[in-house]
Design a protein around this motif. Sequence first.
Motif, short mmCIF file in Angstrom:
data_model
loop_
_atom_site.label_atom_id
_atom_site.label_comp_id
_atom_site.label_asym_id
_atom_site.label_seq_id
_atom_site.Cartn_x
_atom_site.Cartn_y
_atom_site.Cartn_z
N GLN A 1 50.31 36.82 90.26
CA GLN A 1 48.98 37.19 90.71
C GLN A 1 49.09 38.46 91.53
OE1 GLN A 1 47.22 33.96 92.81
NE2 GLN A 1 47.31 32.57 91.08
N THR B 1 42.64 39.08 82.79
CA THR B 1 42.16 37.90 83.49
C THR B 1 42.15 38.16 84.99
OG1 THR B 1 43.11 36.51 81.76
CG2 THR B 1 42.51 35.41 83.81
N GLN C 1 40.62 36.53 88.96
CA GLN C 1 40.12 35.38 89.69
C GLN C 1 39.35 35.86 90.91
OE1 GLN C 1 43.79 33.36 90.60
NE2 GLN C 1 43.68 32.09 88.77
N SER D 1 33.85 28.15 85.37
CA SER D 1 34.96 29.08 85.62
C SER D 1 35.82 28.68 86.82
CB SER D 1 34.41 30.50 85.83
OG SER D 1 33.57 30.55 86.96
N LYS E 1 38.60 27.06 89.11
CA LYS E 1 40.01 26.67 88.97
C LYS E 1 40.48 26.15 90.32
CE LYS E 1 40.54 28.21 84.79
NZ LYS E 1 40.65 27.32 83.66
N SER F 1 39.13 28.99 93.02
CA SER F 1 38.85 30.35 92.59
C SER F 1 38.06 30.26 91.29
CB SER F 1 40.14 31.15 92.40
OG SER F 1 40.92 30.57 91.39
N TYR F 2 37.51 31.38 90.88
CA TYR F 2 36.69 31.43 89.67
C TYR F 2 37.30 32.45 88.73
CZ TYR F 2 33.72 28.77 92.70
OH TYR F 2 33.25 27.79 93.55
N GLU F 3 37.77 31.97 87.58
CA GLU F 3 38.56 32.79 86.67
C GLU F 3 37.71 33.25 85.48
OE1 GLU F 3 42.91 32.08 85.81
OE2 GLU F 3 41.99 31.33 83.97
#
Length: 196
Positions: free
Chosen positions: A20, A48, A50, A91, A93, A100-102
């Motif tokens: 990350q 991708t 987050q 979304s 996670k 978080s929103y991925e």
Amino acid sequence: MNLFTIVIVVAAIALTASAQVPALSGNFNVTSPTPNSPYVAQQILPCTYQLFQNVDTTGLTMNIDLISTATGSNVSLHIATNADMSKSSNSAKQNGNLTSYEHSTNYLIPTSVTPGSYKVSFSAGGAAPLDIPINILPAAASSSLAAKGGSATGVAGSSATGGSIFSSDAVAMPASLSLGEKCLMALTCVVGIALV
């Protein structure tokens, strides 16, 4: 548990965390593409990111661009304009106590892209962009199966005519694992060997 096993486990955790890349603005992380990894023209470049739970994304826009880093090049291609910045249950996670929103965009690298060094630039809300360096390799040469009377399917590394993986006309399977996944697999093998 011996010291060697502890070191391997700590290294595996560090590798997972290093996958990350945090933006300087603190609004998001990028989990793909993996920095300094090779990607191939005519194949998918996964992008991708987050979003953090505590960051207000209302009014923020995310733009993702592919930019050449070659001297004198002015190649800049839009991957996504006004990409999704929503925070919905679809979304979400979970990672321990953190949510978080991925979101992800799959970009087909055009054949017109010149192989070389590029950066995938993620910019959100006017803050400094987060640039992920990557390398783009030329598209794979077409298979020799068609020239030999066989037919190839749309999946790389597979053939409709069958055959052995040891034959001279076998199609090589491209490496589809990211650098982090390869390192994690290697570390897992080392741990397995150490335990034996």
